[in-house]
Design a protein around this motif. Structure first.
Motif, PDB file in Angstrom:
ATOM      1  N   MET A 186      49.394  83.607  83.070  1.00  0.00           N
ATOM      2  CA  MET A 186      50.624  84.161  82.521  1.00  0.00           C
ATOM      3  C   MET A 186      50.421  85.627  82.164  1.00  0.00           C
ATOM      4  N   THR A 187      51.465  86.399  82.392  1.00  0.00           N
ATOM      5  CA  THR A 187      51.355  87.845  82.254  1.00  0.00           C
ATOM      6  C   THR A 187      52.619  88.413  81.634  1.00  0.00           C
ATOM      7  N   TRP A 188      52.435  89.473  80.881  1.00  0.00           N
ATOM      8  CA  TRP A 188      53.556  90.251  80.364  1.00  0.00           C
ATOM      9  C   TRP A 188      53.566  91.602  81.086  1.00  0.00           C
ATOM     10  N   PHE A 189      54.748  91.995  81.514  1.00  0.00           N
ATOM     11  CA  PHE A 189      54.991  93.317  82.075  1.00  0.00           C
ATOM     12  C   PHE A 189      56.081  93.984  81.233  1.00  0.00           C
ATOM     13  N   ARG A 190      56.239  95.275  81.425  1.00  0.00           N
ATOM     14  CA  ARG A 190      57.332  95.974  80.769  1.00  0.00           C
ATOM     15  C   ARG A 190      57.845  97.082  81.680  1.00  0.00           C
ATOM     16  N   GLN A 191      59.100  97.437  81.421  1.00  0.00           N
ATOM     17  CA  GLN A 191      59.715  98.497  82.209  1.00  0.00           C
ATOM     18  C   GLN A 191      60.598  99.345  81.311  1.00  0.00           C
ATOM     19  N   ALA A 192      60.231 100.605  81.198  1.00  0.00           N
ATOM     20  CA  ALA A 192      61.031 101.568  80.446  1.00  0.00           C
ATOM     21  C   ALA A 192      62.032 102.216  81.392  1.00  0.00           C
ATOM     22  N   PRO A 193      63.126 102.748  80.861  1.00  0.00           N
ATOM     23  CA  PRO A 193      64.144 103.381  81.719  1.00  0.00           C
ATOM     24  C   PRO A 193      63.541 104.470  82.598  1.00  0.00           C
ATOM     25  N   GLY A 194      63.854 104.407  83.879  1.00  0.00           N
ATOM     26  CA  GLY A 194      63.395 105.425  84.802  1.00  0.00           C
ATOM     27  C   GLY A 194      61.952 105.304  85.225  1.00  0.00           C
ATOM     28  N   THR A 195      61.306 104.196  84.865  1.00  0.00           N
ATOM     29  CA  THR A 195      59.899 104.030  85.235  1.00  0.00           C
ATOM     30  C   THR A 195      59.722 102.723  85.995  1.00  0.00           C
ATOM     31  N   GLU A 196      58.553 102.582  86.600  1.00  0.00           N
ATOM     32  CA  GLU A 196      58.258 101.343  87.302  1.00  0.00           C
ATOM     33  C   GLU A 196      57.773 100.281  86.301  1.00  0.00           C
ATOM     34  N   ARG A 197      57.926  99.038  86.710  1.00  0.00           N
ATOM     35  CA  ARG A 197      57.438  97.954  85.884  1.00  0.00           C
ATOM     36  C   ARG A 197      55.914  98.022  85.823  1.00  0.00           C
ATOM     37  N   GLU A 198      55.363  97.883  84.634  1.00  0.00           N
ATOM     38  CA  GLU A 198      53.927  98.004  84.479  1.00  0.00           C
ATOM     39  C   GLU A 198      53.333  96.794  83.772  1.00  0.00           C
ATOM     40  N   PHE A 199      52.085  96.542  84.091  1.00  0.00           N
ATOM     41  CA  PHE A 199      51.334  95.449  83.489  1.00  0.00           C
ATOM     42  C   PHE A 199      51.057  95.762  82.023  1.00  0.00           C
ATOM     43  N   VAL A 200      51.156  94.733  81.181  1.00  0.00           N
ATOM     44  CA  VAL A 200      50.852  94.882  79.764  1.00  0.00           C
ATOM     45  C   VAL A 200      49.647  94.020  79.386  1.00  0.00           C
ATOM     46  N   ALA A 201      49.739  92.722  79.665  1.00  0.00           N
ATOM     47  CA  ALA A 201      48.664  91.806  79.264  1.00  0.00           C
ATOM     48  C   ALA A 201      48.737  90.543  80.093  1.00  0.00           C
ATOM     49  N   GLY A 202      47.574  89.906  80.272  1.00  0.00           N
ATOM     50  CA  GLY A 202      47.515  88.657  81.012  1.00  0.00           C
ATOM     51  C   GLY A 202      46.571  87.684  80.348  1.00  0.00           C
ATOM     52  N   ILE A 203      46.781  86.395  80.627  1.00  0.00           N
ATOM     53  CA  ILE A 203      45.937  85.347  80.046  1.00  0.00           C
ATOM     54  C   ILE A 203      45.757  84.251  81.073  1.00  0.00           C
ATOM     55  N   THR A 204      44.528  83.758  81.199  1.00  0.00           N
ATOM     56  CA  THR A 204      44.256  82.699  82.154  1.00  0.00           C
ATOM     57  C   THR A 204      44.817  81.367  81.680  1.00  0.00           C
ATOM     58  N   TRP A 205      44.757  80.370  82.558  1.00  0.00           N
ATOM     59  CA  TRP A 205      45.413  79.100  82.278  1.00  0.00           C
ATOM     60  C   TRP A 205      44.903  78.441  81.009  1.00  0.00           C
ATOM     61  N   SER A 206      43.621  78.592  80.738  1.00  0.00           N
ATOM     62  CA  SER A 206      43.039  77.944  79.557  1.00  0.00           C
ATOM     63  C   SER A 206      43.155  78.800  78.303  1.00  0.00           C
ATOM     64  N   GLY A 207      43.514  80.058  78.496  1.00  0.00           N
ATOM     65  CA  GLY A 207      43.505  80.989  77.375  1.00  0.00           C
ATOM     66  C   GLY A 207      42.134  81.578  77.113  1.00  0.00           C
ATOM     67  N   GLY A 208      41.165  81.220  77.941  1.00  0.00           N
ATOM     68  CA  GLY A 208      39.808  81.652  77.699  1.00  0.00           C
ATOM     69  C   GLY A 208      39.533  83.095  78.052  1.00  0.00           C
ATOM     70  N   SER A 209      40.417  83.673  78.822  1.00  0.00           N
ATOM     71  CA  SER A 209      40.225  85.062  79.228  1.00  0.00           C
ATOM     72  C   SER A 209      41.543  85.815  79.124  1.00  0.00           C
ATOM     73  N   THR A 210      41.474  87.011  78.592  1.00  0.00           N
ATOM     74  CA  THR A 210      42.643  87.868  78.480  1.00  0.00           C
ATOM     75  C   THR A 210      42.307  89.261  78.993  1.00  0.00           C
ATOM     76  N   TYR A 211      43.345  89.992  79.332  1.00  0.00           N
ATOM     77  CA  TYR A 211      43.143  91.361  79.825  1.00  0.00           C
ATOM     78  C   TYR A 211      44.338  92.182  79.423  1.00  0.00           C
TER      79      TYR A 211
END
Length: 124
Positions: A33-58
């Protein structure tokens, strides 16, 4: 799989907000699962991700140390706790699911499912 993000709103600089993403489907616990964000006039960007178990985040460098991603597979939920918010965090935030990989990817075109976004506005 259907995803629904919520929790956005207006917050002052330095404040906190927690976003939630509710997912349907029994396969949720197998997805990255991942969160992205997009501000006006910009491309969608990666914010944070988490693996299926929650054991790893980025995290993106811009949010590292301020945002925390977590998940509750029993409830089919993923969260993004945001602290020390800055005006540049203003954006529409989207949750997304990667059903094919076991590791976190930052590429938005790799996501299989997207939820509708929730707007976060940080006022100064």
């Amino acid at each position: 799989v259907q995803l629904q993000a919520s929790g956005g709103g207006l917050v002052q600089v330095g404040g906190s907000l927690r976003l939630s993403c509710a997912a349907s489907g029994r396969a949720f616990s197998t997805y990255v699962m991942t969160w992205f964000r997009q501000a006006p006039g910009t491309e969608r960007e990666f914010v944070a991700g988490i693996t299926w178990s929650g054991g790893s985040t980025y995290y993106a460098d811009s949010v590292k140390g301020r945002f925390i991603i977590s998940r509750d597979n029993a409830k089919n939920m993923v969260y993004l706790q945001m602290s020390s918010l800055k005006p540049e965090d203003t954006a529409v935030y989207y949750c997304a699911a990667d059903a094919r990989r076991r590791t976190i990817t930052t590429m938005n075109n790799a996501m299989d499912y997207w939820g509708k976004g929730t707007l976060v506005t940080v006022s100064s």
